[in-house]
Scaffold this motif. Structure first.
Motif, short mmCIF file in Angstrom:
data_model
loop_
_atom_site.label_atom_id
_atom_site.label_comp_id
_atom_site.label_asym_id
_atom_site.label_seq_id
_atom_site.Cartn_x
_atom_site.Cartn_y
_atom_site.Cartn_z
N ALA A 87 48.83 36.42 50.84
CA ALA A 87 47.56 37.13 50.21
C ALA A 87 47.97 38.36 49.72
CB ALA A 87 46.46 37.16 51.16
N THR A 88 48.90 39.01 50.36
CA THR A 88 49.38 40.13 49.89
C THR A 88 50.37 40.20 48.70
OG1 THR A 88 49.54 40.81 52.15
CG2 THR A 88 50.48 42.37 50.90
N GLU A 89 51.02 39.07 48.64
CA GLU A 89 51.89 38.86 47.64
C GLU A 89 51.15 38.46 46.26
OE1 GLU A 89 55.96 37.37 49.40
OE2 GLU A 89 54.36 36.09 49.55
N ILE A 90 50.11 37.43 46.43
CA ILE A 90 49.25 37.01 45.32
C ILE A 90 48.35 38.27 44.89
CG2 ILE A 90 47.68 35.51 44.82
CD1 ILE A 90 49.23 33.49 45.74
N SER A 91 48.13 38.97 45.64
CA SER A 91 47.14 40.19 45.41
C SER A 91 47.93 40.89 44.11
CB SER A 91 46.85 41.30 46.24
OG SER A 91 47.99 41.97 46.84
N ASN A 92 49.30 40.76 43.98
CA ASN A 92 49.91 41.38 42.72
C ASN A 92 50.06 40.44 41.29
OD1 ASN A 92 50.58 43.89 43.81
ND2 ASN A 92 51.99 42.66 45.37
N LYS A 140 37.51 29.05 43.59
CA LYS A 140 37.22 28.36 44.96
C LYS A 140 38.42 28.10 45.43
CE LYS A 140 34.81 24.05 45.64
NZ LYS A 140 34.12 23.19 44.87
N GLN A 141 39.44 27.36 44.93
CA GLN A 141 40.68 27.33 45.66
C GLN A 141 41.52 28.31 46.31
OE1 GLN A 141 40.98 24.03 45.68
NE2 GLN A 141 39.31 24.11 44.30
N PHE A 142 41.19 29.54 45.70
CA PHE A 142 41.94 30.65 46.54
C PHE A 142 41.07 31.07 47.47
CE2 PHE A 142 44.50 30.60 42.75
CZ PHE A 142 45.63 31.39 43.10
N ALA A 143 39.60 30.66 47.52
CA ALA A 143 38.91 31.29 48.46
C ALA A 143 39.32 30.29 49.76
CB ALA A 143 37.57 30.86 48.22
N LYS A 144 39.36 28.97 49.37
CA LYS A 144 39.66 27.95 50.64
C LYS A 144 41.16 28.21 51.24
CE LYS A 144 37.91 23.57 49.03
NZ LYS A 144 38.32 22.23 48.15
N PHE A 202 39.12 37.67 49.33
CA PHE A 202 40.32 37.96 48.45
C PHE A 202 40.34 37.28 47.10
CE2 PHE A 202 44.33 35.59 46.88
CZ PHE A 202 45.09 36.89 46.97
N SER A 203 39.84 36.02 47.06
CA SER A 203 39.63 35.41 45.86
C SER A 203 38.65 36.16 44.95
CB SER A 203 38.81 33.92 46.13
OG SER A 203 38.52 33.31 45.24
N ALA A 204 37.66 36.73 45.33
CA ALA A 204 36.46 37.46 44.63
C ALA A 204 37.29 38.57 43.92
CB ALA A 204 35.33 38.14 45.56
N GLN A 205 38.62 39.15 44.52
CA GLN A 205 39.33 40.32 43.84
C GLN A 205 40.21 39.75 42.77
OE1 GLN A 205 38.67 43.59 44.36
NE2 GLN A 205 37.17 42.55 45.96
N LEU A 206 40.49 38.30 42.61
CA LEU A 206 41.73 37.91 41.88
C LEU A 206 41.30 37.72 40.28
CD1 LEU A 206 44.48 36.43 42.22
CD2 LEU A 206 43.19 34.26 42.22
N PRO A 207 42.08 38.39 39.48
CA PRO A 207 41.81 38.36 37.99
C PRO A 207 42.18 36.98 37.75
CG PRO A 207 43.30 40.06 38.64
CD PRO A 207 43.15 39.36 39.85
N ILE A 208 41.16 36.49 37.03
CA ILE A 208 41.54 35.14 36.37
C ILE A 208 41.26 35.19 34.80
CG2 ILE A 208 41.22 32.69 36.33
CD1 ILE A 208 40.22 32.79 39.01
N LEU A 209 42.22 35.26 33.90
CA LEU A 209 42.19 35.44 32.41
C LEU A 209 42.20 33.81 31.99
CD1 LEU A 209 44.98 38.15 31.87
CD2 LEU A 209 42.64 38.44 32.68
N TYR A 210 41.30 33.77 30.52
CA TYR A 210 41.32 32.73 29.79
C TYR A 210 42.13 32.91 28.76
CZ TYR A 210 40.34 29.60 26.31
OH TYR A 210 40.56 28.53 25.43
N SER A 216 31.34 36.48 28.67
CA SER A 216 29.99 36.52 29.54
C SER A 216 30.11 35.35 30.58
CB SER A 216 29.09 36.11 28.43
OG SER A 216 29.22 34.94 28.20
N CYS A 217 31.28 34.74 30.60
CA CYS A 217 31.31 33.64 31.84
C CYS A 217 31.73 34.60 33.21
CB CYS A 217 32.27 32.75 31.62
SG CYS A 217 32.07 31.87 30.27
N PRO A 218 31.07 34.49 34.17
CA PRO A 218 31.19 35.42 35.28
C PRO A 218 32.67 35.27 36.12
CG PRO A 218 29.53 33.70 35.95
CD PRO A 218 29.98 33.45 34.23
N ASP A 219 33.30 34.07 35.86
CA ASP A 219 34.60 34.23 36.48
C ASP A 219 35.67 34.49 35.30
OD1 ASP A 219 34.27 33.53 39.43
OD2 ASP A 219 33.13 31.97 38.70
N VAL A 220 35.29 34.72 34.21
CA VAL A 220 36.48 34.99 33.35
C VAL A 220 36.63 36.53 33.03
CG1 VAL A 220 37.05 35.04 30.62
CG2 VAL A 220 35.79 33.04 31.74
N ASP A 221 37.65 37.11 33.42
CA ASP A 221 38.04 38.44 33.59
C ASP A 221 39.12 38.80 32.31
OD1 ASP A 221 36.87 38.38 36.07
OD2 ASP A 221 38.64 37.52 37.04
N GLY A 222 38.75 38.16 31.26
CA GLY A 222 39.73 38.86 30.15
C GLY A 222 40.48 37.55 29.66
#
Ligand code: PEP
Length: 250
Positions: A155-160, A191-195, A201-209, A223-229
């Motif tokens: 998780a520490t590595e993936i947080s980067n 959801k996969q990162f949460a599992k 941890f998953s809630a902090q993860l930036p996921i771009l489109y 405007s999609c809630p899980d699209v972070d840019g």
């Protein structure tokens, strides 16, 4: 609260003068930037563009790095060399690298390992090709990319790491994923990162489109809630389009 990230992948476009001009045009508007902005020029322009971005809040990344540490690998560029230039980010697993340079999930895992070792922040691209989407196999396909390249890291590595979901059929085609398609896949990835790791941890993860994002569709996608840019290709080569996408994110 995740900050929006807008990244420009310039690919093998521009020459030194036009790359410098584009960087200057973006820096000229940095006062109004509330999101994080990243630029990914070709290797040969990294140092010049970095000097232009020097005192700005805009960060720079490379479009690739070698999966080898150093040595007799003619034409390759190592993570350590990038770090020595002061580069902070690196794209890993872009679909054009997967398709034209045969970069498989296992090699991408090696690239991630070495990028993290040298404290580069990887933007890891994943996404399904058209025939997989047509067969409705996109979730299994993307999950396999995550499992084979990413899920061995802590998780520490993936947080980067920043994730970029880029459906291959949307890249450079003018055919973006709909807000619903992007929403579903981003929620699935989260959801996969949460599992695998944890909800927090998953809630902090930036996921771009990424995939034909432009000034006309950016606002709806963001405007999609899980699209972070967005990781933006074609539209990042034009300062006014790229700035309009940035504007749409804030
Ligand atoms: C990309 O290359 O990452 C990309 C998203 O390209 P485009 O925006 O041109 O589809």
């Amino acid at each position: 609260m995740r900050k929006k990230i807008i990244a420009g992948n310039w690919k093998m476009n521009l020459d030194l003068q036009t790359a410098a001009g584009l960087a200057k045009d973006i820096v000229a508007h940095e006062g109004s930037l509330k999101c994080e902005v990243l630029l990914f020029p070709s290797f040969v322009f990294l140092e010049s563009v970095k000097n232009i971005l020097n005192k700005s809040k805009i960060n720079i990344g490379a479009q690739n790095c070698s999966h080898r540490e150093n040595g007799a690998f003619t034409g390759e560029v190592s993570a350590q060399q990038l770090k020595s230039l002061g580069i902070e980010y690196v794209l890993i697993g872009h679909s054009e690298r997967r398709e034209h340079y045969n970069e498989r999930n296992e090699i991408l895992k090696e690239k991630l390992k070495i990028a993290l070792k040298y404290n580069l922040k990887p933007v890891f691209c994943c996404g399904e090709p058209k025939q997989i989407r047509e067969a409705n196999g996109q979730e299994d396909f993307v999950l396999n990319q995550l499992k084979e390249s990413l899920f061995g890291f802590s998780a520490t590595e993936i947080s980067n790491i920043i994730i970029a979901y880029e459906p291959v059929w949307a890249i450079g085609t003018g055919l973006n994923a709909t807000a619903e398609q992007a929403s579903n896949m981003h929620a699935f990835i989260r959801k996969q990162f949460a599992k695998k790791y944890s909800d927090s941890f998953s809630a902090q993860l930036p996921i771009l489109y990424g995939g034909s994002c432009n000034p006309s569709n950016a606002k709806e996608l963001f405007s999609c809630p899980d699209v972070d840019g967005s990781l933006v290709g074609g539209a990042s080569l034009n300062a006014s389009d790229f700035l309009a996408i940035i504007q749409a994110s804030q």
